[in-house]
Scaffold this motif. Structure first.
Motif, PDB file in Angstrom:
ATOM      1  N   GLU A   1      -5.539 -18.391  -3.270  1.00  0.00           N
ATOM      2  CA  GLU A   1      -6.706 -17.582  -3.648  1.00  0.00           C
ATOM      3  C   GLU A   1      -7.853 -17.857  -2.686  1.00  0.00           C
ATOM      4  OE1 GLU A   1      -6.135 -16.980  -8.491  1.00  0.00           O
ATOM      5  OE2 GLU A   1      -7.888 -18.070  -7.744  1.00  0.00           O
TER       6      GLU A   1
ATOM      7  N   THR B   1      -6.122 -12.519  -3.540  1.00  0.00           N
ATOM      8  CA  THR B   1      -5.043 -13.377  -4.047  1.00  0.00           C
ATOM      9  C   THR B   1      -3.828 -13.171  -3.150  1.00  0.00           C
ATOM     10  OG1 THR B   1      -4.074 -11.708  -5.514  1.00  0.00           O
ATOM     11  CG2 THR B   1      -5.845 -13.064  -6.432  1.00  0.00           C
TER      12      THR B   1
ATOM     13  N   HIS C   1      -6.976  -6.784 -10.697  1.00  0.00           N
ATOM     14  CA  HIS C   1      -5.997  -7.668 -10.049  1.00  0.00           C
ATOM     15  C   HIS C   1      -5.559  -8.774 -10.996  1.00  0.00           C
ATOM     16  CE1 HIS C   1      -6.124  -6.274  -5.779  1.00  0.00           C
ATOM     17  NE2 HIS C   1      -7.152  -5.609  -6.289  1.00  0.00           N
TER      18      HIS C   1
ATOM     19  N   ARG D   1      -6.660   9.023 -10.199  1.00  0.00           N
ATOM     20  CA  ARG D   1      -7.416  10.270 -10.299  1.00  0.00           C
ATOM     21  C   ARG D   1      -6.728  11.279  -9.387  1.00  0.00           C
ATOM     22  NH1 ARG D   1      -9.684   9.252  -5.497  1.00  0.00           N
ATOM     23  NH2 ARG D   1      -9.588   7.025  -5.108  1.00  0.00           N
TER      24      ARG D   1
ATOM     25  N   ARG E   1      -9.611 -10.359 -11.284  1.00  0.00           N
ATOM     26  CA  ARG E   1     -10.810  -9.600 -10.910  1.00  0.00           C
ATOM     27  C   ARG E   1     -10.686  -8.154 -11.386  1.00  0.00           C
ATOM     28  NH1 ARG E   1     -14.683 -10.314  -5.908  1.00  0.00           N
ATOM     29  NH2 ARG E   1     -15.816  -8.349  -6.012  1.00  0.00           N
TER      30      ARG E   1
ATOM     31  N   GLU F   1     -16.205 -16.584  -6.907  1.00  0.00           N
ATOM     32  CA  GLU F   1     -15.587 -15.310  -7.278  1.00  0.00           C
ATOM     33  C   GLU F   1     -14.400 -15.017  -6.361  1.00  0.00           C
ATOM     34  OE1 GLU F   1     -16.981 -10.931  -8.760  1.00  0.00           O
ATOM     35  OE2 GLU F   1     -18.031 -11.753  -7.024  1.00  0.00           O
TER      36      GLU F   1
ATOM     37  N   ASN G   1      -3.280  -9.512  -1.825  1.00  0.00           N
ATOM     38  CA  ASN G   1      -3.943  -8.501  -2.641  1.00  0.00           C
ATOM     39  C   ASN G   1      -5.440  -8.554  -2.371  1.00  0.00           C
ATOM     40  OD1 ASN G   1      -1.511  -7.814  -4.398  1.00  0.00           O
ATOM     41  ND2 ASN G   1      -1.681 -10.020  -4.709  1.00  0.00           N
ATOM     42  N   PHE G   2      -5.994  -7.445  -1.929  1.00  0.00           N
ATOM     43  CA  PHE G   2      -7.416  -7.379  -1.574  1.00  0.00           C
ATOM     44  C   PHE G   2      -8.186  -6.964  -2.826  1.00  0.00           C
ATOM     45  CE2 PHE G   2      -4.838  -6.901   2.193  1.00  0.00           C
ATOM     46  CZ  PHE G   2      -5.429  -7.797   3.064  1.00  0.00           C
ATOM     47  N   ALA G   3      -8.670  -7.971  -3.550  1.00  0.00           N
ATOM     48  CA  ALA G   3      -9.238  -7.744  -4.883  1.00  0.00           C
ATOM     49  C   ALA G   3     -10.700  -7.325  -4.834  1.00  0.00           C
ATOM     50  CB  ALA G   3      -9.082  -8.998  -5.733  1.00  0.00           C
ATOM     51  N   GLY G   4     -11.420  -7.792  -3.814  1.00  0.00           N
ATOM     52  CA  GLY G   4     -12.832  -7.447  -3.701  1.00  0.00           C
ATOM     53  C   GLY G   4     -13.323  -7.730  -2.300  1.00  0.00           C
ATOM     54  N   PRO G   5     -14.496  -7.210  -1.956  1.00  0.00           N
ATOM     55  CA  PRO G   5     -15.005  -7.379  -0.588  1.00  0.00           C
ATOM     56  C   PRO G   5     -15.332  -8.846  -0.269  1.00  0.00           C
ATOM     57  CG  PRO G   5     -16.656  -6.333  -1.988  1.00  0.00           C
ATOM     58  CD  PRO G   5     -15.396  -6.421  -2.796  1.00  0.00           C
TER      59      PRO G   5
ATOM     60  N   ASN H   1     -12.456  -4.495 -11.061  1.00  0.00           N
ATOM     61  CA  ASN H   1     -13.428  -3.642 -10.389  1.00  0.00           C
ATOM     62  C   ASN H   1     -13.604  -2.364 -11.195  1.00  0.00           C
ATOM     63  OD1 ASN H   1     -13.593  -5.452  -8.093  1.00  0.00           O
ATOM     64  ND2 ASN H   1     -11.550  -4.718  -7.527  1.00  0.00           N
TER      65      ASN H   1
ATOM     66  N   SER I   1       0.706  -1.664  -8.208  1.00  0.00           N
ATOM     67  CA  SER I   1       1.673  -2.469  -7.460  1.00  0.00           C
ATOM     68  C   SER I   1       2.027  -3.722  -8.246  1.00  0.00           C
ATOM     69  CB  SER I   1       1.133  -2.846  -6.081  1.00  0.00           C
ATOM     70  OG  SER I   1       0.082  -3.781  -6.191  1.00  0.00           O
TER      71      SER I   1
ATOM     72  N   TYR J   1      -5.836   2.413  -0.959  1.00  0.00           N
ATOM     73  CA  TYR J   1      -6.741   3.303  -1.681  1.00  0.00           C
ATOM     74  C   TYR J   1      -7.337   4.299  -0.694  1.00  0.00           C
ATOM     75  CZ  TYR J   1     -11.584   4.390  -3.017  1.00  0.00           C
ATOM     76  OH  TYR J   1     -12.775   5.014  -3.247  1.00  0.00           O
ATOM     77  N   PHE J   2      -7.454   5.556  -1.059  1.00  0.00           N
ATOM     78  CA  PHE J   2      -8.167   6.492  -0.178  1.00  0.00           C
ATOM     79  C   PHE J   2      -8.869   7.565  -0.986  1.00  0.00           C
ATOM     80  CE2 PHE J   2      -5.765  10.594   0.230  1.00  0.00           C
ATOM     81  CZ  PHE J   2      -4.740  10.314  -0.657  1.00  0.00           C
TER      82      PHE J   2
ATOM     83  N   VAL K   1      -5.027  -2.156  -0.599  1.00  0.00           N
ATOM     84  CA  VAL K   1      -5.086  -2.789  -1.916  1.00  0.00           C
ATOM     85  C   VAL K   1      -4.139  -3.991  -1.958  1.00  0.00           C
ATOM     86  CG1 VAL K   1      -4.596  -2.442  -4.373  1.00  0.00           C
ATOM     87  CG2 VAL K   1      -5.732  -0.637  -3.050  1.00  0.00           C
ATOM     88  N   SER K   2      -2.928  -3.807  -1.468  1.00  0.00           N
ATOM     89  CA  SER K   2      -1.939  -4.889  -1.459  1.00  0.00           C
ATOM     90  C   SER K   2      -1.028  -4.698  -0.264  1.00  0.00           C
ATOM     91  CB  SER K   2      -1.122  -4.860  -2.755  1.00  0.00           C
ATOM     92  OG  SER K   2      -0.202  -5.938  -2.795  1.00  0.00           O
ATOM     93  N   MET K   3      -0.644  -5.818   0.363  1.00  0.00           N
ATOM     94  CA  MET K   3       0.141  -5.779   1.606  1.00  0.00           C
ATOM     95  C   MET K   3       1.225  -6.851   1.537  1.00  0.00           C
ATOM     96  SD  MET K   3      -1.535  -6.728   5.277  1.00  0.00           S
ATOM     97  CE  MET K   3      -0.562  -6.979   6.748  1.00  0.00           C
TER      98      MET K   3
ATOM     99  N   TYR L   1       5.634  -0.349  -5.507  1.00  0.00           N
ATOM    100  CA  TYR L   1       4.460   0.516  -5.505  1.00  0.00           C
ATOM    101  C   TYR L   1       4.772   1.692  -6.436  1.00  0.00           C
ATOM    102  CZ  TYR L   1       3.329  -2.191  -1.311  1.00  0.00           C
ATOM    103  OH  TYR L   1       3.078  -3.218  -0.421  1.00  0.00           O
TER     104      TYR L   1
END
Lengths: 273, 273
Positions: free
Chosen positions: A97, A107, B93, B116, B86, A103, A68-72, B88, B64, A270-271, A213-215, B218
């Motif tokens: 994690e 995850t 997450h 949205r 986290r 931070e 899960n890509f929670a933040g940059p 955002n 997800s 996300y797009f 977002v999640s893979m 998803y």
């Protein structure tokens, strides 16, 4: 980090980690796998898998991974907590994690385990594809650094150009291998599961803000099968199911020699069209 | 647990939890959702989703969910740790663990967020299906208690009987709804994502030991879309990709009225042929 006199492949340098001690390790982003913001998601996923592989208590080989890509993630060092939550007779469950400056940015959960030969059957069909040598090599724009580490030859759904219009479906099928060539293993297979540029680019014929977002990856190939593949190209295909409400999801398949399905992979992205 | 004078649907009783305080809550298995060993995986997944929904800091609705079935859950109470890792601007997450007597049985991660309106497109096709009323109702063996809470009417890939032989593919398509009928929400949709009996039963024409190892959902439908569905049946379809080495993986789609794709769901399953 490894101290070695032989040349280290850039992929191995990128996923390199300090030894895992007390369920913790550290790594560092690698400029060769940078994306537009932070690192390529595939290299992050591969690094988290590698953290489990390097844990002294690991049991068997990968069965599944969810990241899960929670933040940059910023360029620089990062900390990984990698914890075997439960070990059964033949499966082992992991929580992972990745954090920077305390931070959490990422995850993950993974299942590893022992594979045993059973009745087998592959129901999905490998797409038809000309030999890699009969296809031209495609390039993503130069500012997407990570893509330079992959030789990509598209069978369909090539990277959109300024002349591309909208496309009726979101299928891309391509031959992919590491550049320079490198024998396939579970870590590099993990990264390749994220090699597909965002499906919304293909449908809409243009680049736009998008990020995984999640893979999730389900691994079908055991180490013997990957060793037999060596450094030959993998046939990768992916398609989106639904776009809407600012997200889309996709499923991909990675095929090896002999019509072997190496992995099935899913993600939600996300797009912003 | 809820103290109410109106009749509580058995599903709501099964996923009921104490209020979430300090990222912790408690629940209890429900006999109506028992499987052969421990509870139905779908009810566990729904309970973990519900724990996030009941957390005072929750942001938006589900995007997800991944649930890893690490060990058996015994009949009785359980503890859930549910932590917003986290938050955002538009996504959040979560890490979740279910434990009994201090031992983790189930791990999960979830992404929630704000939806949205954007450009939308559904690429997968809803399977053709006669109206539910034109199909007979199927039953799983009586010792699979949870299945009694679902009205299932198969379009294809019905439950194997003693007369069933091997089957060439693993596709099942069925109309499904809660019995008694109940308006659909994200929790009940989550449980329905695990309604497919193991695909290996269909291929091999017999029951055999099998259990979900990891499951991902998803979510495409927002609460308005689910509210419009009310308690009408959902068209659910699933198929395996590959069987081998003691595991198989599958993908499923859950469709609502108006050809709305409500959810895409994936799982990897342990089996012993």
């Amino acid at each position: 980090m490894s101290d070695t006199t032989v040349t280290t492949h850039v992929f191995d340098a990128a996923v390199d980690l300090f030894p895992v001690v007390d369920d913790r390790t550290e790594g560092h982003t690698h400029p060769a796998y940078a994306n537009m913001v932070g690192p390529f998601g595939g290299i992050t996923a591969a690094t988290l898998l590698r953290a489990v592989e390097r844990h002294p208590d690991v049991l068997g080989t990968p069965i599944s991974l969810t990241v899960n890509f929670a933040g940059p993630i910023s360029d620089g060092p990062f900390d990984i907590a990698v914890r075997p939550v439960r070990t059964n007779r033949s499966t082992q469950h992991w929580s992972i994690e990745l954090a920077q400056n305390g931070e959490v940015t990422t995850t993950a959960t993974a299942v590893f385990g022992l594979h045993r030969p059973t009745w087998s059957s592959t129901e999905v069909q490998r797409p038809d594809a000309p030999a890699p040598a009969d296809l031209h090599r495609s390039y993503l724009p130069e500012f997407i650094a990570w893509a330079g580490n992959y030789e990509m030859r598209f069978v369909e759904g090539d990277v959109p150009t300024e002349q591309s219009g909208e496309h009726t479906d979101s299928t891309s099928t391509l031959w992919v291998r590491d550049d320079p060539a490198r024998p396939l293993d579970h870590a590099s297979l993990t990264a390749m599961c994220d090699v597909f540029y965002p499906r919304a680019f293909l449908r809409l014929g243009r680049m736009l803000p998008a990020g995984t977002v999640s893979m999730t990856i389900y691994y079908h190939a055991d180490p013997d099968v990957l060793a037999a593949q060596a450094d030959r190209p993998v046939l990768a295909t992916a398609r989106a199911h639904r776009f809407g409400n600012g997200f889309f999801d996709q499923t991909g398949y990675l095929w090896g020699e002999g019509d072997e399905l190496f992995a099935t992979t899913h993600q939600v992205v996300y797009f912003k069209p």
